[in-house]
Design a protein around this motif. Structure first.
Motif, PDB file in Angstrom:
ATOM      1  N   ILE A   1      -1.798   0.548   4.166  1.00 29.89           N
ATOM      2  CA  ILE A   1      -2.413   1.630   5.068  1.00 29.89           C
ATOM      3  C   ILE A   1      -2.480   2.844   4.389  1.00 29.89           C
ATOM      4  O   ILE A   1      -3.542   3.401   4.448  1.00 29.89           O
ATOM      5  CB  ILE A   1      -1.642   1.554   6.412  1.00 29.89           C
ATOM      6  CG1 ILE A   1      -1.468   0.300   6.925  1.00 29.89           C
ATOM      7  CG2 ILE A   1      -2.285   2.619   7.222  1.00 29.89           C
ATOM      8  CD1 ILE A   1      -0.999   0.211   8.316  1.00 29.89           C
TER       9      ILE A   1
ATOM     10  N   TRP B   1      -7.916  -0.781  10.967  1.00 29.60           N
ATOM     11  CA  TRP B   1      -6.809  -1.588  11.592  1.00 29.60           C
ATOM     12  C   TRP B   1      -5.798  -2.088  10.500  1.00 29.60           C
ATOM     13  O   TRP B   1      -6.293  -2.451   9.276  1.00 29.60           O
ATOM     14  CB  TRP B   1      -7.241  -2.517  12.523  1.00 29.60           C
ATOM     15  CG  TRP B   1      -7.752  -3.696  12.040  1.00 29.60           C
ATOM     16  CD1 TRP B   1      -6.988  -5.018  11.692  1.00 29.60           C
ATOM     17  CD2 TRP B   1      -8.917  -3.908  11.554  1.00 29.60           C
ATOM     18  NE1 TRP B   1      -8.180  -5.755  11.259  1.00 29.60           N
ATOM     19  CE2 TRP B   1      -8.990  -5.392  11.045  1.00 29.60           C
ATOM     20  CE3 TRP B   1     -10.369  -3.020  11.345  1.00 29.60           C
ATOM     21  CZ2 TRP B   1     -10.434  -5.669  10.359  1.00 29.60           C
ATOM     22  CZ3 TRP B   1     -11.377  -3.642  10.785  1.00 29.60           C
ATOM     23  CH2 TRP B   1     -11.544  -4.954  10.277  1.00 29.60           C
ATOM     24  N   GLY B   2      -4.541  -2.189  11.053  1.00 24.94           N
ATOM     25  CA  GLY B   2      -3.433  -2.626  10.101  1.00 24.94           C
ATOM     26  C   GLY B   2      -2.287  -2.396  10.424  1.00 24.94           C
ATOM     27  O   GLY B   2      -1.986  -1.441  11.301  1.00 24.94           O
ATOM     28  N   GLY B   3      -1.067  -3.044  10.090  1.00 24.82           N
ATOM     29  CA  GLY B   3       0.241  -2.902  10.877  1.00 24.82           C
ATOM     30  C   GLY B   3       0.392  -3.281  12.422  1.00 24.82           C
ATOM     31  O   GLY B   3      -0.310  -4.114  12.908  1.00 24.82           O
ATOM     32  N   TYR B   4       1.265  -2.476  12.580  1.00 28.92           N
ATOM     33  CA  TYR B   4       1.996  -2.802  14.205  1.00 28.92           C
ATOM     34  C   TYR B   4       1.052  -1.834  15.229  1.00 28.92           C
ATOM     35  O   TYR B   4       1.221  -0.631  14.821  1.00 28.92           O
ATOM     36  CB  TYR B   4       3.109  -2.665  14.301  1.00 28.92           C
ATOM     37  CG  TYR B   4       3.889  -2.828  15.640  1.00 28.92           C
ATOM     38  CD1 TYR B   4       3.803  -4.207  16.291  1.00 28.92           C
ATOM     39  CD2 TYR B   4       4.242  -1.850  16.701  1.00 28.92           C
ATOM     40  CE1 TYR B   4       4.109  -4.456  17.597  1.00 28.92           C
ATOM     41  CE2 TYR B   4       4.524  -2.088  17.860  1.00 28.92           C
ATOM     42  CZ  TYR B   4       4.605  -3.308  18.480  1.00 28.92           C
ATOM     43  OH  TYR B   4       4.999  -3.687  19.655  1.00 28.92           O
TER      44      TYR B   4
END
Lengths: 462, 462
Positions: A230, A310-313
């Motif tokens: 990210i 978008w990415g991760g939590y």
């Protein structure tokens, strides 16, 4: 033709109710969960074209969603108008920002629409504007006022790049032969400032994927020691603009048409209030490429915008994770002479070249299309201009739009005819956004204006 | 104490099955949908502490999830060990990357765990490691081998910042009075390289929100003319590191402890293979702050990682939208002497100051905690070292961890006692990631080693 206004008065409620029924079907082409609804919409369009007086209507299969074709040929020696529109719509999310459900249309008054506006996804883009043409045809056929031949080509993949329309057009040149193409899928400056769109931007839409470690990692144990996809993605995207908001992709501006000072001065005459613009968006400042005005930035200059990331939590609360992957959807609006396939390739090459070690990068082209500029001395433009004069009492202003209808330049290439963009929406109609709407006044004014275009076009062609 | 190994052999299956039952409860503290499961887990912990021989166990209410407190006081003149652990777990997503469902534990062999490993969310972090202490207590009480007093404090909010534990500790100093705090919530270097964690990083976790126009916009009509919140967010995040991967927040490094060359040379002696590290993560290169090794980057140096980012259209296909808002979750790992509240404030001030006109920025602190370094000449460290020597046949290596257990420095402040971090997990156990697991060998070795700590600690304290 004096009776068009009274015909609209007599049938106004039915015209609105038919459009409302059409808007209830969630024909979201981008999401395969709605496949059945998209196909059902094509059936509804077929029936409405038959009811409006087409002699022959068919649902033409493609490798994606079908194209509805309809025609009424009254005399092979008369001119032919080809109407293009689309029956698919954008996804409605974020759903929580809609004041009423996107597929449960309601009519409500707004400051700009004291006669009411229809709120629903697709109200303006493009079901409402496309259906004006169906109702205008109904008027002309039922009152014996159709002065020429008409063909309809209504597709279901405009919001996802019209990948199959190009093939269909190339394979059906004779069937689609025409003297002018008429599209209502753009806007006008204001209700009292009619305008005709004479330029469109091209589009290149890509999706990028940055992959780092082979699994999500604990940010404490690995943080600082491995490339975080990210962080890397933000750095790569940020580097695509310099400090003057110029796009940094090598070769990106090579073919951009630079307008003369005289042309820019002409453009600057269009009515525009920066204060009203900022107020309508609740922003304290505009933002864009140094050296250009707001109206230039969104029409004659190319852009690069992230449409999604978008990415991760991304759930509630906190998770101390380093994601294995990060993603973004990026689109570039292009100006005439920039080739979208070349730009897509330049983007891909550049984006991959700036990836640091420790990650791998993939660029997946989604779709695209060329920009377009139409001359204002064509028969079609003149006919449209006279039609607006008839119903608005004013000469329309030629206007470059920042949007893209990629298929327009393809029509010119394959069918050798010019496209006239008679848009009746307003910028404030929130197309592609929550609470999309289309003014009742605009809808009916479109139905009223279109038959005049047929009349003047046929006369001017003689 | 010769019988601990035979006791484990006799009870091995039950020890595993009890842990598996505990792992089946999805006690995800970050997601309020799992509230009932988190509360149920506290009840299960209470019963297991009672069964293991605690005289008094209670579920202590807090403003969040409760803390399970248990004790067995055999003689007020003997030393007291306070065991801390947590019964909550990280969210399991992305779910599709799990080879078996995260809350349906399975035992499977791996290259590093030929005796099998338990795969489940929380297997290592921290249910498995916490439960070793419960079973070690069971051994000591049922074999009359408990040499001192013991207290348990097991909380349910460690994965969301332990906001209520600090209050509980401050209000219960007498109840929690102890001579040493024992925690198993870290790892060891390898199964044949036992280690004791002597340093932890601090943490500051924030969420940022960038707002541009008051609604999502069509990227054609507005693209290039207004600040796109996602583009702006990527630029702001990218600017937080310079070209040497140094963090650019003014004042961020002011209090960072710089290790001497001798200390760095000592650290460099820990066994580490860069090739094996890269291979285990499938990366072609490591990435981090210039001038530091991988082991330094993830232990003695502070970091800034984006843990999640989102905005705009993230569904299937393409949507040409400029989002009204963009978001990110960002965490900073801190080293001793950096104060997490001060760093949070520095971040907030800096991040807000770099917002361009045309957007507004909000920074919401989530939680944080101080870093910690423990001396290796304390009684507790010596007792732990002797315990490892007993069961591993090797002197453990003191090791700085990159992770954070924010509560450790608070324990020292409020309870005036040192914490000993006896971790039995491996870095490859994938805590916080899909397919988290904990070796059966490690689990049983922990149960075997812990009673020796009690024995040596009591002896050394005399």
């Amino acid at each position: 033709m004096q009776s068009i206004q009274s015909y609209i008065n007599d049938n106004k409620d039915r015209f609105l109710n038919e459009l409302i029924e059409l808007l209830k079907i969630p024909s979201i082409s981008a999401d395969s969960a709605y496949k059945g609804d998209v196909l059902k919409t094509a059936e509804v369009i077929k029936i409405s074209l038959e009811n409006a007086g087409c002699d022959h209507v068919e649902i033409c299969k493609t490798d994606g969603y079908p194209i509805v074709y309809g025609e009424k040929i009254i005399d092979k020696n008369l001119p032919t108008v080809l109407v293009y529109g689309h029956y698919d719509v954008q996804p409605p999310d974020p759903l929580d920002l809609w004041n009423s459900p996107p597929f449960e249309p309601v009519i409500q008054k707004t400051e700009l629409h004291p006669e009411g506006a229809i709120f629903a996804r697709g109200a303006c883009d493009d079901k409402g504007q496309m259906y004006m043409h169906v109702k205008a045809l109904e008027y002309m056929t039922s009152n014996n006022e159709l002065p020429c031949n008409v063909k309809f080509m209504i597709e279901g993949e405009e919001e996802v790049g019209s990948a199959n329309l190009g093939i269909f057009v190339a394979n059906n040149r004779e069937k689609l032969a025409n003297d002018v193409i008429l599209i209502s899928d753009t806007g006008m400056i204001a209700k009292d400032v009619p305008s005709i769109t004479t330029g469109l931007r091209g589009l290149s839409y890509v999706e990028v994927e940055v992959t780092g470690p082979n699994r999500d990692l604990h940010s404490g144990l690995y943080g600082g020691a491995v490339a975080n996809p990210i962080n890397v993605l933000t750095k790569m995207i940020a580097s695509l603009h310099d400090e003057n908001n110029h796009i940094t992709i090598p070769g990106f501006y090579d073919k951009v048409e630079n307008l003369s000072d005289a042309e820019r001065a002409e453009m600057a005459k269009a009515p525009f209030s920066l204060e009203a613009y900022k107020k309508s968006l609740d922003i304290d400042a505009v933002y864009g490429e140094e050296g250009y005005t707001t109206n230039e930035r969104n029409s004659i200059r190319p852009t690069l915008d992230v449409n999604g990331i978008w990415g991760g939590y991304i759930g509630e609360g906190a998770k101390t994770v380093i994601a294995s992957q990060a993603f973004a959807k990026i689109s570039m609006r292009l100006v005439p002479h920039q080739d979208w396939e070349e730009i897509t390739e330049l983007f891909k090459t550049h984006f991959e070249s700036i990836a640091p070690k420790g990650v791998t990068v993939k660029v997946k082209p989604h779709h695209g299309g060329q920009g377009y500029v139409t001359p204002i001395d064509s028969v079609g433009y003149k006919a449209a201009s006279k039609a607006y004069e008839q119903t608005f009492g004013k000469t329309p202003i030629p206007q470059r739009s920042g949007g893209s209808i990629p298929i327009v330049s393809l029509f010119e290439k394959e069918l050798k005819s010019k496209t006239i963009l008679m848009g009746f929406g307003l910028d404030s109609d929130a197309i592609h956004s929550p609470n999309e709407h289309f003014g009742v006044w605009n809808y009916l004014k479109g139905i009223e204006t279109i038959p005049w275009f047929y009349k003047y076009f046929t006369e001017l062609k003689k």
